[in-house]
Structure formats: structure tokens, C-alpha cells
Design an enzyme around this catalytic site. Structure first.
Site, PDB file in Angstrom:
ATOM      1  N   ASP A 113       0.837  -1.190   0.000  1.00 38.44           N
ATOM      2  CA  ASP A 113       0.000   0.000   0.000  1.00 38.44           C
ATOM      3  C   ASP A 113       0.877   1.246   0.000  1.00 38.44           C
ATOM      4  OD1 ASP A 113       0.766  -0.646   2.728  1.00 38.44           O
ATOM      5  OD2 ASP A 113      -0.555   0.981   3.342  1.00 38.44           O
ATOM      6  N   GLU A 178       0.100  -0.791   5.737  1.00 34.99           N
ATOM      7  CA  GLU A 178       1.112  -0.202   6.611  1.00 34.99           C
ATOM      8  C   GLU A 178       0.991   1.314   6.681  1.00 34.99           C
ATOM      9  OE1 GLU A 178       4.835   1.604   7.970  1.00 34.99           O
ATOM     10  OE2 GLU A 178       3.930   1.789   5.986  1.00 34.99           O
TER      11      GLU A 178
END
Length: 476
Positions: A113, A178
């Protein structure tokens, strides 16, 4: 009868161990050169996927990103690859090639991400269209952390067969949330404890000292944050008719926030811990360039720059809810909010730091306003065991790949999930490495990856994986 100088009967000289190692290293470098174009192409394909896992963003690109990572791991020869999630968490990818009995397992971590882009008009080129300028590849996630994924994939392409022959186990864990704070990280690793258990964990989500100089991150600051709400009125009123006896909420919020630092810019919250000053220092010129500090402005705080960055608390206001200038009317703003982020050094307890910050804000509450402090995220700092066989292997691999000694550094940023890894897998050792450099602008506009540094990261990880077989189970 032959003479001692007769080469036809003299045994051939055997190559020394150093010569054998040199030949192996040269062969590895040559193979890496052939693999790099495909690795960069694959990285660009990942960057094109806008995998932002923040609330309010479309989750389809995050799922598509996870699928692309899974395909890469399968292509790199991993025996088992799956996409998993816990609850409503973003999809993570786990790839495994189990170890033979008695052989160590290495877990490679990265995340797929990325941060939101901000105003895309501020970018020199579109953030999700990777663009190479010189030796840098620009795009959101090009460095943080899709290059970390490709470093793992490329290292496996380089030495995967050798690792399998040696019985070394490799697990690749690529998280999908994250940047959004890893909200389901702890339940995820607990749910997949057996699949993720390892002797050595390599986290590829940090930065090197400079272009041309590698670093091994040995400390990370932790994090706590709060939202401060200041209310001065029940509702907005005309600033001309009521201004004077009433201070608007935004002015009072500003005055409250100003108490958080002293006249030198040092954090003025009592009770916070400072760790020992680091043994290395950076030049102010380099820091100003990398941080983008305008010419003529002083820096805040006192003492070594590395201490201010790594081993002392740092406090920032990172957001304010208030009317925009464009939409401002002649009214007293009744309520304002600010998000305050406090980075805490190794040795500080997040709960103690949170309590100290809240107590300071409440103690400075003005008599003319109501102040409410909403407690937010907490993340633990990290300090590595600096003398261990695994750390020695890492320093050796980095030094070989860069042809210069690695620097042990701290990092002002936070990776709170490392504390979770150490608690769930207490027998494992964690190494924190990365692909970024001070000019990468991770999280910022025009994020970029230096392609020569990327190649060195791939080589260093391949060398470290190849030599992981020398580690005993339970490397600490």
C-alpha cells in the site's frame, strides 16, 4: 625424468577461498545486471496501481496490488503463495518456501500500500505513471515500499535455487495497510503465526545514509498522537458584534499549541525521555538540502542533528480543522481541532508519553475555553541488538554490495509493528534495511527511487540470504 619446472606434470594451482568468493560475487553481479531491466519494469507496473488503503479510498486497487504481488512471488519460485486478510483489513500476501528440518527460515517483509498523493498538480509528473529522469524513478510507491517488494523478488530470482538446495526457508510477507497504520497487523500475524514464524526477519522499509553509503537502521522512534478540540462558543457569532470579550477558538487553539515548544523550538512537555546522543553526525548543509529548508531560516532545537532526529522527542501539528481562508466569514469560529503527533525515542514508554502530552495540554487549558483531548494512536520505539551474528552478516552484505562500510543509523520515523513482530516471535531477530535515500521524498511530492541504489539493495539482500545458512536456529 621430468624437472620441477615441467608444467605438464606439476599439479594445477587451486583457487584460493578468496578467489572463489570473488568469482561467485562477480557471477552474481553479472546475473543481477541481466535481471534488473525486468525488475524495474515490474516495479513500474506496481507503481501504476494506486493502492491507497486509507479509509474513504477505493479498495479495488489495493486488492489488485495484492494480486500483482502474489503473481510476482509465484514467478520467483515460491512454493506456496496466498492472499489473506483478517476482518475488514486490507489484503496481505504470504509466500513460503519451507526450510528443511534444522535449517533457518528468513522472513522478508515489505508493504504494497502507498500514501495518498496530495494535490497531484504539485507533482512534476503524474504520481501513478512512473517516470525515469536521470538515474531516479519517480512515482508514488516507487521507493516506499514497492521497491522493497521488488528487492525481495529480485533477490529470490538471484539466489532462490541456491537457497532451496541449501534447505534455507524463505517467507515473504507483504502487508497491505502499513501506511494506514497497520490496524489489523497484530491479529493478522497472530492468526498466521505458524506460516510467518522465522529465525531472522528482514524489514525492507527504511533508508540508507546517502546515495553511495548503505545503512543498517538500529533504532526507530515511536509515536503517539492526539486530537485537541478547543470550544469557545456554542455556535458562530458575528465577529464585529461579539469580538473582544470572546476570543475565537482558533486563536485559543493556536495559543495552546504554542505551549508545546520553548523559545528554541525544543519540546516543552515535561516528563518525556531523551535517549543517548548517536555516535554519528550529519552535516547541516546536507540536512538542509534533503529537508528542503529555505535559505536563511534557522533550524529548531539544540544539540547534534542526529540526536534531534533520532533520540529526542519531536512534536508536530499535522492537521487543523478550521474554516479555509477562501470560505472564511466575519464570524468568531466556535470550535477548532488540531492533530498533534509526538515522536518518542528508544527507551520511552508510549503510554507514559501519551499521559505526559495529555497532562500538558490539560494543564494549559485557558479559562476562556473548553479543551477536550482525544487520545489516538500509540506505537513503540525500537532499538536493535547491535552485536549479533545476523547484524554482522548484514553489515558484511551491505559493505560488499556498496563497496563501502555500512553506517549504523537511527531513524526519526516510526515502524510500530516491529514491536509486534518481536512480541509474537521472540526468538527471531529483526534487521531493518531499505531502499530509500535522503532524496527519495517518501510520503511527499515527487517520491523517487535511485536505480543504482536499488541494484545494490538487491545484491546485498541476495548475499545476506545466501549466507543465512550459517546462522543457527534462533539467531540471537
Amino acid at each position: 625424468m621430468s624437472t620441477p619446472n615441467d608444467s605438464s606434470t606439476t599439479p594445477a594451482a587451486q583457487p584460493s577461498a578468496a578467489q572463489q568468493d570473488g568469482a561467485t560475487l562477480d557471477a552474481l553481479r553479472d546475473r543481477l545486471e541481466t535481471l534488473l531491466p525486468a525488475a524495474v519494469d515490474d516495479l513500474q507496473d506496481l507503481v501504476r496501481i494506486p493502492s491507497i488503503a486509507f479509509p474513504g479510498y477505493d479498495r479495488e486497487p489495493v486488492r489488485r496490488s495484492a494480486g500483482a504481488v502474489a503473481d510476482l512471488l509465484r514467478g520467483a519460485g515460491m512454493a506456496e503463495v496466498g492472499i489473506e486478510s483478517v476482518g475488514d483489513g486490507a489484503p496481505a500476501v504470504i509466500g513460503r518456501t519451507p526450510a528443511r528440518p534444522g535449517r533457518p527460515t528468513v522472513l522478508l517483509y515489505a508493504h504494497h500500500d502507498v500514501q495518498p498523493t496530495g494535490d497531484e498538480a504539485d507533482w512534476s509528473t503524474p504520481p501513478f505513471e512512473p517516470t525515469q529522469r536521470g538515474r531516479r524513478l519517480y512515482g508514488r510507491g516507487a521507493a516506499d515500499d514497492k521497491a522493497g517488494i521488488m528487492a525481495h523478488v529480485t533477490a529470490l530470482r538471484l539466489v532462490g535455487e541456491e537457497l532451496a538446495a541449501d534447505g534455507i526457508g524463505v517467507t515473504v510477507f507483504v502487508e497491505g495497510e502499513e501506511e494506514a497504520g497497520s490496524p489489523t497487523f497484530r491479529p493478522f500475524i497472530e492468526a498466521h503465526r505458524d506460516a510467518l514464524e522465522a529465525d531472522l526477519i528482514i524489514v525492507a522499509d527504511s533508508a540508507n545514509w546517502a546515495v553511495g553509503t548503505p545503512a543498517l537502521t538500529t533504532s526507530l522512534r515511536g509515536l503517539v498522537d492526539v486530537v485537541v478540540e478547543v470550544r469557545a462558543l456554542d455556535h458562530a457569532v458575528h465577529s464585529g458584534l461579539f469580538g473582544g470579550p470572546v476570543l475565537d477558538s482558533l486563536t485559543q487553539l493556536s495559543r495552546l499549541l504554542a505551549t508545546l515548544h520553548d523559545e528554541n523550538g525544543e519540546v516543552a512537555v515535561p516528563g518525556l525521555v531523551r535517549a543517548e546522543d548517536p555516535g554519528v553526525e550529519m552535516t547541516e548543509t546536507d540536512f538542509r538540502r534533503d529537508a528542503g529548508v529555505p535559505e536563511g531560516l534557522d533550524l529548531s532545537g539544540t544539540g547534534p542533528l542526529t540526536a534531534r532526529l533520532w533520540t529526542r522527542p519531536a512534536l508536530s501539528v499535522i492537521g487543523i480543522d478550521a474554516p479555509s481562508v477562501r470560505d472564511a466569514s466575519n464570524t468568531l469560529v466556535p470550535v477548532s481541532r488540531a492533530k498533534v503527533s509526538l515522536r518518542i525515542p528508544p527507551g520511552e514508554d508510549p503510554q507514559s508519553a501519551m499521559d505526559a502530552l495529555v497532562a500538558h495540554l490539560e494543564r494549559h487549558t485557558p479559562a476562556t475555553a473548553q479543551v477536550t483531548v482525544h487520545r489516538g494512536e500509540m506505537g513503540k520505539p525500537y532499538s536493535a541488538h547491535q552485536d549479533s551474528p545476523a547484524m554482522d552478516l548484514a553489515r558484511s552484505a551491505l559493505g560488499t554490495a556498496w563497496s563501502t562500510a555500512a553506517v549504523d543509523t537511527g531513524l526519526g520515523g516510526s515502524i510500530p509493528f516491529i514491536a509486534d513482530l518481536l512480541e509474537v516471535f521472540p526468538a527471531a531477530e529483526v534487521l531493518v534495511t531499505g531502499v530509500e535515500d535522503p532524496e527519495s521524498r517518501a510520503h511527499g511530492v515527487d517520491e523517487s527511487l535511485h536505480l543504482d541504489e536499488f541494484a545494490r539493495v538487491c545484491l546485498a539482500e541476495a548475499l545476506l540470504l545466501r549466507d543465512a545458512g550459517t546462522l543457527r536456529r534462533g539467531v540471537q
